[in-house]
Design an enzyme around this catalytic site. Structure first.
Site, PDB file in Angstrom:
ATOM      1  N   SER A 179       4.069 -15.685  -7.574  1.00 12.47           N
ATOM      2  CA  SER A 179       2.963 -15.920  -8.531  1.00 12.47           C
ATOM      3  C   SER A 179       3.004 -14.731  -9.521  1.00 12.47           C
ATOM      4  O   SER A 179       2.274 -14.471 -10.382  1.00 12.47           O
ATOM      5  CB  SER A 179       1.509 -16.206  -7.795  1.00 12.47           C
ATOM      6  OG  SER A 179       1.295 -14.924  -7.055  1.00 12.47           O
ATOM      7  N   ASP A 233       3.287 -20.517  -0.134  1.00 10.92           N
ATOM      8  CA  ASP A 233       2.015 -19.879  -0.403  1.00 10.92           C
ATOM      9  C   ASP A 233       1.474 -19.428   1.002  1.00 10.92           C
ATOM     10  O   ASP A 233       1.235 -20.625   1.582  1.00 10.92           O
ATOM     11  CB  ASP A 233       1.141 -20.664  -1.375  1.00 10.92           C
ATOM     12  CG  ASP A 233      -0.250 -19.951  -1.594  1.00 10.92           C
ATOM     13  OD1 ASP A 233      -0.443 -18.911  -0.906  1.00 10.92           O
ATOM     14  OD2 ASP A 233      -0.927 -20.454  -2.442  1.00 10.92           O
ATOM     15  N   SER A 267      -2.732   0.919   2.376  1.00 10.43           N
ATOM     16  CA  SER A 267      -2.614   1.829   1.316  1.00 10.43           C
ATOM     17  C   SER A 267      -3.458   3.133   1.462  1.00 10.43           C
ATOM     18  O   SER A 267      -4.599   2.931   2.269  1.00 10.43           O
ATOM     19  CB  SER A 267      -3.167   0.940  -0.021  1.00 10.43           C
ATOM     20  OG  SER A 267      -3.435   1.866  -1.232  1.00 10.43           O
ATOM     21  N   TYR A 295      -9.934  -5.120  -4.350  1.00 10.17           N
ATOM     22  CA  TYR A 295      -8.423  -4.920  -3.761  1.00 10.17           C
ATOM     23  C   TYR A 295      -8.382  -3.775  -2.601  1.00 10.17           C
ATOM     24  O   TYR A 295      -7.902  -4.222  -1.343  1.00 10.17           O
ATOM     25  CB  TYR A 295      -7.627  -4.388  -5.054  1.00 10.17           C
ATOM     26  CG  TYR A 295      -6.372  -3.714  -4.554  1.00 10.17           C
ATOM     27  CD1 TYR A 295      -5.384  -4.614  -4.066  1.00 10.17           C
ATOM     28  CD2 TYR A 295      -6.194  -2.451  -4.495  1.00 10.17           C
ATOM     29  CE1 TYR A 295      -4.222  -4.028  -3.536  1.00 10.17           C
ATOM     30  CE2 TYR A 295      -4.928  -1.866  -4.028  1.00 10.17           C
ATOM     31  CZ  TYR A 295      -4.072  -2.667  -3.518  1.00 10.17           C
ATOM     32  OH  TYR A 295      -2.944  -2.011  -2.908  1.00 10.17           O
ATOM     33  N   LYS A 335      -7.671  -4.331   1.877  1.00 12.07           N
ATOM     34  CA  LYS A 335      -6.637  -3.441   2.514  1.00 12.07           C
ATOM     35  C   LYS A 335      -7.419  -3.213   3.832  1.00 12.07           C
ATOM     36  O   LYS A 335      -6.847  -3.145   4.884  1.00 12.07           O
ATOM     37  CB  LYS A 335      -6.202  -2.036   1.864  1.00 12.07           C
ATOM     38  CG  LYS A 335      -5.319  -2.654   0.649  1.00 12.07           C
ATOM     39  CD  LYS A 335      -3.929  -3.161   1.150  1.00 12.07           C
ATOM     40  CE  LYS A 335      -3.051  -3.651   0.160  1.00 12.07           C
ATOM     41  NZ  LYS A 335      -1.724  -4.503   0.331  1.00 12.07           N
ATOM     42  N   TYR A 341       0.593   3.643   2.510  1.00  7.45           N
ATOM     43  CA  TYR A 341       1.534   3.985   1.354  1.00  7.45           C
ATOM     44  C   TYR A 341       0.550   4.744   0.520  1.00  7.45           C
ATOM     45  O   TYR A 341      -0.587   4.580  -0.018  1.00  7.45           O
ATOM     46  CB  TYR A 341       1.969   2.950   0.479  1.00  7.45           C
ATOM     47  CG  TYR A 341       2.759   1.747   1.317  1.00  7.45           C
ATOM     48  CD1 TYR A 341       3.273   1.902   2.050  1.00  7.45           C
ATOM     49  CD2 TYR A 341       2.450   0.522   0.543  1.00  7.45           C
ATOM     50  CE1 TYR A 341       3.756   0.665   2.789  1.00  7.45           C
ATOM     51  CE2 TYR A 341       3.066  -0.702   1.099  1.00  7.45           C
ATOM     52  CZ  TYR A 341       3.702  -0.624   2.559  1.00  7.45           C
ATOM     53  OH  TYR A 341       4.288  -1.777   3.085  1.00  7.45           O
ATOM     54  N   PHE A 342       1.220   5.779  -0.001  1.00  5.74           N
ATOM     55  CA  PHE A 342       0.781   6.703  -0.880  1.00  5.74           C
ATOM     56  C   PHE A 342       1.178   6.183  -2.424  1.00  5.74           C
ATOM     57  O   PHE A 342       0.860   5.016  -2.624  1.00  5.74           O
ATOM     58  CB  PHE A 342       1.050   8.190  -0.734  1.00  5.74           C
ATOM     59  CG  PHE A 342       0.064   8.897   0.294  1.00  5.74           C
ATOM     60  CD1 PHE A 342       0.321   8.286   1.597  1.00  5.74           C
ATOM     61  CD2 PHE A 342      -1.177   9.538   0.106  1.00  5.74           C
ATOM     62  CE1 PHE A 342      -0.682   8.585   2.571  1.00  5.74           C
ATOM     63  CE2 PHE A 342      -1.864   9.902   1.060  1.00  5.74           C
ATOM     64  CZ  PHE A 342      -2.028   9.392   2.334  1.00  5.74           C
ATOM     65  N   ASN A 343       1.624   7.095  -3.115  1.00  6.21           N
ATOM     66  CA  ASN A 343       2.187   6.484  -4.671  1.00  6.21           C
ATOM     67  C   ASN A 343       3.499   5.917  -4.621  1.00  6.21           C
ATOM     68  O   ASN A 343       4.636   6.684  -5.083  1.00  6.21           O
ATOM     69  CB  ASN A 343       1.624   7.165  -5.621  1.00  6.21           C
ATOM     70  CG  ASN A 343       0.195   7.120  -5.806  1.00  6.21           C
ATOM     71  OD1 ASN A 343      -0.733   7.682  -4.971  1.00  6.21           O
ATOM     72  ND2 ASN A 343      -0.209   7.173  -7.184  1.00  6.21           N
TER      73      ASN A 343
END
Ligand code: UFG
Length: 341
Positions: free
Chosen positions: A37, A62, A127, A152, A156, A180-182
């Protein structure tokens, strides 16, 4: 760990494709599943080229379809699943929260429900957004999570809670959340990388698209933050380094080395870099001038965040290794390849 099969949901995307490469190189069998998607098969084809494996199973499905998830677990003997399938555009999640809550929560519940029946290990891609604006830097896993800035970010946080509670209640489940960082950069082969749809939201794709001439000018959002140069600070982590952390985490789950049945790890470098420092590093390593201007702050941005990756270093035996120069060179190589140069 040979003979073990790992499911990578959302495995055709940016992070999923890099993780698939590292898992295969570590000797795992991987099943890639994706509903395409938000991506096409470009990266999956790249994964096959990098690994030299034409036989990687790909299932177009999906994860919101419960029967399809059950069938997947019936068709393949899955030892561990890494869940990436989910929407990730912060702005869109604000304008269409129902889409985000439905997709990101239902798909995760489905995979957990089936993994519980089959006896499963689940790795959730979380995140650093869950920390909001941290009170102390670098940020450790014990730092309090803050009210999410977007639906969003909230998905998380909620998925982390679902995993924690389900693992606590059902002895047949084990779980790890990686925060995760960036993540930035691309595989050094330039066969896989980030494919943003439309105008990129994230800094590095915006930089590379400006450098190649697809965008006219990078806007640096705010230079009046209380940081050394006034621009925001982040922990930019190389995508291949980040992918390797997943291999270590899967290894830990499958080899029974976990000290608790649910664990959380920060995946970052521990090194802060400001937006302007990153722009300058990009210019230097790729020997060019980037067209950029200072623009107003972007709503929702935190001032500064970087990881204390000590727990991941000690317990996962993982450490970020690639230099920012190598990472930015790989991002540029990927953009040039997309442009056919
Ligand atoms: N930035 C710019 N110009 C741009 C894009 C970004 O100056 O065109 C700045 C941002 O203001 C920020 C920094 O670059 O200070 C990093 O921005 P990114 O959008 O690349 O990354 P974020 O730190 O905002 O995003 C991270 C994760 C996302 C996650 C988000 C949640 O990468 O996946 O946190 O807020 F959704």
């Amino acid at each position: 760990m040979s003979g073990k099969t790992v499911l990578v949901s959302g495995g055709a995307g940016f992070i999923g494709s890099h993780v698939t490469v590292e898992l295969i190189e570590a000797g795992y069998d991987v099943v890639v599943a994706d509903n395409l998607s938000n991506c096409d098969l470009t990266c999956f084809e790249g994964v096959k080229k990098i690994t030299g494996r034409e036989d990687i199973p790909f299932v177009e499905m999906d994860f919101c379809d419960f029967q399809a998830v059950e069938k997947l677990y019936d068709d393949y003997k899955i030892d561990a699943a890494i869940h990436f399938a989910g929407f990730k555009a912060v702005g869109e999640s604000v304008s269409d929260p129902m889409k985000y809550y439905h997709n990101n929560l239902v798909s995760f519940m489905n995979i957990l429900t089936v993994a519980r029946k089959k006896g499963g290990c689940i790795l959730f891609s979380s995140s650093a957004t869950v920390y909001g604006e941290p009170d102390k830097l670098p940020v450790t896993e014990e730092a309090p999570r803050k009210e999410a800035e977007s639906p969003y970010g909230n998905t998380k946080r909620i998925c982390e809670d679902i995993l924690r509670d389900c693992v606590a209640a059902y002895g047949e489940l084990k779980g790890i959340s990686l925060r995760y960082f960036n993540p930035i950069g691309a595989h050094p082969s330039a066969l896989i990388g980030e494919l943003p749809r439309g105008v990129p939201n994230n800094l590095v794709p915006y930089i590379t698209q400006t450098a190649i001439g697809k965008r006219e000018c990078l806007s640096v959002f705010g230079d009046d933050y209380p940081t050394p140069d006034g621009t925001c600070q982040r922990d930019f982590i190389d995508i291949v380094d980040l992918a390797k952390a997943h291999v270590c985490a899967v290894e830990r789950m499958l080899s029974g080395k976990m000290t608790a049945r649910y664990e959380i790890y920060n995946i970052g470098t521990g090194r802060p870099l400001s937006v302007l420092e990153l722009v300058k590093a990009f210019e230097k390593v790729n020997n060019m001038k980037l067209n950029y201007k200072i623009a107003p702050r972007r709503p929702g941005d935190v001032t500064a965040i970087w990881a204390d990756p000590g727990k991941a270093n000690r317990e996962l035996g993982w450490k970020a290794e690639r230099s920012i120069e190598d990472t930015l060179a790989s991002a540029w190589k990927w953009e040039k390849r997309l442009a056919g140069e």
